[in-house]
Design an enzyme around this catalytic site. Structure first.
Site, PDB file in Angstrom:
ATOM      1  N   GLY A 191       0.835  -1.209   0.000  1.00  0.00           N
ATOM      2  CA  GLY A 191       0.000   0.000   0.000  1.00  0.00           C
ATOM      3  C   GLY A 191       0.861   1.247   0.000  1.00  0.00           C
ATOM      4  O   GLY A 191       1.603   1.482   0.945  1.00  0.00           O
ATOM      5  N   GLY A 206      -0.112   4.416   0.127  1.00  0.00           N
ATOM      6  CA  GLY A 206      -0.938   5.564   0.502  1.00  0.00           C
ATOM      7  C   GLY A 206      -0.169   6.447   1.474  1.00  0.00           C
ATOM      8  O   GLY A 206       1.064   6.539   1.390  1.00  0.00           O
ATOM      9  N   LYS A 262      -6.799   3.637  22.258  1.00  0.00           N
ATOM     10  CA  LYS A 262      -6.968   4.518  21.097  1.00  0.00           C
ATOM     11  C   LYS A 262      -8.353   4.310  20.476  1.00  0.00           C
ATOM     12  O   LYS A 262      -9.007   5.269  20.060  1.00  0.00           O
ATOM     13  CB  LYS A 262      -5.854   4.242  20.071  1.00  0.00           C
ATOM     14  CG  LYS A 262      -5.790   5.313  19.004  1.00  0.00           C
ATOM     15  CD  LYS A 262      -4.569   5.210  18.128  1.00  0.00           C
ATOM     16  CE  LYS A 262      -4.638   6.272  17.053  1.00  0.00           C
ATOM     17  NZ  LYS A 262      -3.894   5.883  15.848  1.00  0.00           N
ATOM     18  N   ASN A 267     -13.150  18.908  16.468  1.00  0.00           N
ATOM     19  CA  ASN A 267     -13.110  18.210  17.759  1.00  0.00           C
ATOM     20  C   ASN A 267     -13.576  19.125  18.891  1.00  0.00           C
ATOM     21  O   ASN A 267     -14.306  18.698  19.794  1.00  0.00           O
ATOM     22  CB  ASN A 267     -11.699  17.699  18.039  1.00  0.00           C
ATOM     23  CG  ASN A 267     -11.308  16.572  17.092  1.00  0.00           C
ATOM     24  OD1 ASN A 267     -12.131  16.131  16.282  1.00  0.00           O
ATOM     25  ND2 ASN A 267     -10.072  16.114  17.179  1.00  0.00           N
ATOM     26  N   GLU A 279     -13.490   3.727   8.616  1.00  0.00           N
ATOM     27  CA  GLU A 279     -13.104   2.457   9.242  1.00  0.00           C
ATOM     28  C   GLU A 279     -14.058   2.121  10.394  1.00  0.00           C
ATOM     29  O   GLU A 279     -13.659   1.498  11.380  1.00  0.00           O
ATOM     30  CB  GLU A 279     -11.643   2.534   9.697  1.00  0.00           C
ATOM     31  CG  GLU A 279     -10.681   2.647   8.511  1.00  0.00           C
ATOM     32  CD  GLU A 279      -9.209   2.675   8.887  1.00  0.00           C
ATOM     33  OE1 GLU A 279      -8.433   1.829   8.392  1.00  0.00           O
ATOM     34  OE2 GLU A 279      -8.827   3.558   9.663  1.00  0.00           O
TER      35      GLU A 279
HETATM   36  P1  NAP Z   1      -4.482   5.399   2.470  1.00  0.00           P
HETATM   37  O1  NAP Z   1      -3.775   6.715   2.284  1.00  0.00           O
HETATM   38  O2  NAP Z   1      -5.861   5.279   1.924  1.00  0.00           O
HETATM   39  O3  NAP Z   1      -3.556   4.274   1.863  1.00  0.00           O
HETATM   40  C1  NAP Z   1      -3.962   2.939   1.757  1.00  0.00           C
HETATM   41  C2  NAP Z   1      -3.256   2.346   0.560  1.00  0.00           C
HETATM   42  O4  NAP Z   1      -3.514   0.954   0.512  1.00  0.00           O
HETATM   43  C3  NAP Z   1      -3.701   2.938  -0.787  1.00  0.00           C
HETATM   44  O5  NAP Z   1      -2.573   3.410  -1.450  1.00  0.00           O
HETATM   45  C4  NAP Z   1      -4.325   1.747  -1.497  1.00  0.00           C
HETATM   46  O6  NAP Z   1      -4.064   1.690  -2.895  1.00  0.00           O
HETATM   47  C5  NAP Z   1      -3.562   0.603  -0.854  1.00  0.00           C
HETATM   48  N1  NAP Z   1      -4.200  -0.689  -1.058  1.00  0.00           N
HETATM   49  C6  NAP Z   1      -5.442  -1.102  -0.756  1.00  0.00           C
HETATM   50  N2  NAP Z   1      -5.636  -2.364  -1.138  1.00  0.00           N
HETATM   51  C7  NAP Z   1      -4.485  -2.771  -1.724  1.00  0.00           C
HETATM   52  C8  NAP Z   1      -4.051  -3.985  -2.316  1.00  0.00           C
HETATM   53  N3  NAP Z   1      -4.852  -5.055  -2.406  1.00  0.00           N
HETATM   54  N4  NAP Z   1      -2.795  -4.059  -2.806  1.00  0.00           N
HETATM   55  C9  NAP Z   1      -1.966  -3.002  -2.739  1.00  0.00           C
HETATM   56  N5  NAP Z   1      -2.313  -1.812  -2.192  1.00  0.00           N
HETATM   57  C10 NAP Z   1      -3.561  -1.719  -1.671  1.00  0.00           C
HETATM   58  O7  NAP Z   1      -4.568   5.033   4.021  1.00  0.00           O
HETATM   59  P2  NAP Z   1      -3.650   5.551   5.226  1.00  0.00           P
HETATM   60  O8  NAP Z   1      -4.136   6.895   5.657  1.00  0.00           O
HETATM   61  O9  NAP Z   1      -2.215   5.380   4.898  1.00  0.00           O
HETATM   62  O10 NAP Z   1      -4.086   4.542   6.363  1.00  0.00           O
HETATM   63  C11 NAP Z   1      -3.595   3.215   6.476  1.00  0.00           C
HETATM   64  C12 NAP Z   1      -3.915   2.726   7.892  1.00  0.00           C
HETATM   65  O11 NAP Z   1      -3.134   3.485   8.819  1.00  0.00           O
HETATM   66  C13 NAP Z   1      -5.377   2.955   8.297  1.00  0.00           C
HETATM   67  O12 NAP Z   1      -5.847   1.910   9.098  1.00  0.00           O
HETATM   68  C14 NAP Z   1      -5.325   4.240   9.105  1.00  0.00           C
HETATM   69  O13 NAP Z   1      -6.374   4.370  10.050  1.00  0.00           O
HETATM   70  C15 NAP Z   1      -3.977   4.098   9.788  1.00  0.00           C
HETATM   71  N6  NAP Z   1      -3.382   5.369  10.208  1.00  0.00           N
HETATM   72  C16 NAP Z   1      -3.247   6.394   9.295  1.00  0.00           C
HETATM   73  C17 NAP Z   1      -2.663   7.583   9.699  1.00  0.00           C
HETATM   74  C18 NAP Z   1      -2.478   8.735   8.743  1.00  0.00           C
HETATM   75  O14 NAP Z   1      -2.058   9.815   9.177  1.00  0.00           O
HETATM   76  N7  NAP Z   1      -2.745   8.595   7.449  1.00  0.00           N
HETATM   77  C19 NAP Z   1      -2.220   7.725  11.023  1.00  0.00           C
HETATM   78  C20 NAP Z   1      -2.374   6.657  11.919  1.00  0.00           C
HETATM   79  C21 NAP Z   1      -2.959   5.484  11.483  1.00  0.00           C
HETATM   80  P3  NAP Z   1      -4.617   2.726  -3.985  1.00  0.00           P
HETATM   81  O15 NAP Z   1      -3.680   3.882  -3.894  1.00  0.00           O
HETATM   82  O16 NAP Z   1      -4.496   1.973  -5.231  1.00  0.00           O
HETATM   83  O17 NAP Z   1      -6.020   3.062  -3.560  1.00  0.00           O
END
Ligand code: NAP
Length: 305
Positions: free
Chosen positions: A9, A11, A184, A202, A264
């Site tokens: 991933g 992202g 959390k 918030n 989520e």
């Molecule tokens: P995100 O930006 O939506 O990234 C998720 C990535 O996973 C996307 O790039 C998506 O691909 C990819 N993906 C999904 N299915 C896939 C597959 N089968 N094969 C390969 N790639 C795949 O999400 P995020 O914000 O990073 O969050 C990830 C987790 O971390 C979540 O549970 C979130 O709650 C947690 N988190 C995030 C943050 C933050 O600041 N962002 C902080 C703490 C915790 P595509 O690009 O193709 O859609």
């Protein structure tokens, strides 16, 4: 030779980790969704991380799940609802001693992944770092924070924590990672759904103190019942502190809904309500909140699971 970090991933969090590991000279391989995404990535200069207004691009290598290369270390950086299926596609590539690090928020997806991979060591993470995607392959490091990592079934820290030191990823090995994740989750359940329903930052929840207090009391009861008394301690005081300290922020769930993205919910409020059901615990306000939030999402054409 260092073990390759396979990052599933690309992202927000996946890019935040992959770029810092690559910057430290560690071997990193991104695993992208399909051939189309891979082709688009390969036509770009690489992953860009924007830190304090400064953008730097790292030509991190990438592949799809079809690649034959074995995986010793997998960092799962998908959303909770994508993680189990995404990992299942890679199961055949994991080596017998593989380690899988799960960055997902909430609870439920980690166990779903671990059940699929009885041979792998699954390490759970809880992070307060913040990042968001500005565009494909370009991520802004929005909030410095900390990541706790732990393995509920094995207290020994892995040696690769040295890689995180080298990459400048602030972290600590935790022997009570489930308590951290539950705490959390409870904070999330007390704050995020209400910010969606009241359409507020918030800080707007300061006008709904009674409702927040009632939810905290039910969440504390749930945590006690789930064998997490430490996560229940002074919950309401911490929720109030977080509301005050982050008064100007929009919660992550608020932002997901505002941007028409799937939330989520199942791994936060949904997980809490399911746990209550399992323990035959009646938590009417929490359950009502779940129903209201699901209805709100349904009405906007967003998945309510
Ligand atoms: P995100 O930006 O939506 O990234 C998720 C990535 O996973 C996307 O790039 C998506 O691909 C990819 N993906 C999904 N299915 C896939 C597959 N089968 N094969 C390969 N790639 C795949 O999400 P995020 O914000 O990073 O969050 C990830 C987790 O971390 C979540 O549970 C979130 O709650 C947690 N988190 C995030 C943050 C933050 O600041 N962002 C902080 C703490 C915790 P595509 O690009 O193709 O859609």
């Amino acid at each position: 030779m260092s073990t390759t970090w396979h990052v599933l991933g690309a992202g927000s969090l996946g890019t935040l980790w992959a770029t810092r590991l690559a910057r430290a000279g560690l071997p990193v391989q991104l695993i992208l969704r399909d051939k189309e995404r891979l082709a688009r990535y390969q036509a770009s200069p690489g992953l860009t991380l924007v830190e304090q207004g400064l953008a730097r691009t790292y030509p991190v290598m990438a592949q799809t799940s079809d690649s034959p290369e074995p995986i010793d270390r997998l960092l799962v950086a998908c959303k909770a609802y994508d993680a189990p299926d995404a990992v299942a596609q890679l199961a055949r590539r994991l080596t017998p001693n593989a380690e899988v690090i799960l960055l997902q928020n909430g609870l439920g997806s980690q166990d779903a992944v671990a059940t699929q991979l009885p041979q792998a060591r699954c390490i759970f993470a809880s992070s307060t770092e913040g990042a968001f995607r500005e565009s494909d392959w370009r991520v802004v490091f929005a909030g410095h924070g900390f990541t706790w990592l732990g393995d509920a079934s094995h207290p020994t820290a892995p040696l690769w924590l040295d890689d995180l030191d080298a990459a400048g990823i602030p972290h600590q090995w935790s022997t009570d990672i489930l308590t951290r994740l539950w705490r959390k989750l409870a904070l999330n359940c007390a704050i995020n759904p209400l910010t969606v329903l009241y359409q507020c930052r918030n800080g707007g929840l300061q006008e709904h103190q009674c409702e927040v207090a009632t939810l905290c009391a039910e969440l504390a009861e749930l945590l006690e019942c789930c064998g997490q008394p430490a996560a229940a301690q002074d919950l309401q005081a911490e929720v109030e502190r977080v509301i005050q300290a982050t008064a100007a922020n929009f919660s992550s769930m608020y932002q997901d809904v505002a941007n028409g993205r799937r939330t989520e919910i199942s791994y936060l409020l949904g997980h809490a309500c399911q746990a209550a059901l399992r323990h035959r615990l009646s938590l009417p306000h929490l359950q009502q909140l779940h129903v209201r939030l699901a209805g709100y999402l349904d009405a906007r054409g967003l998945p309510s699971d």
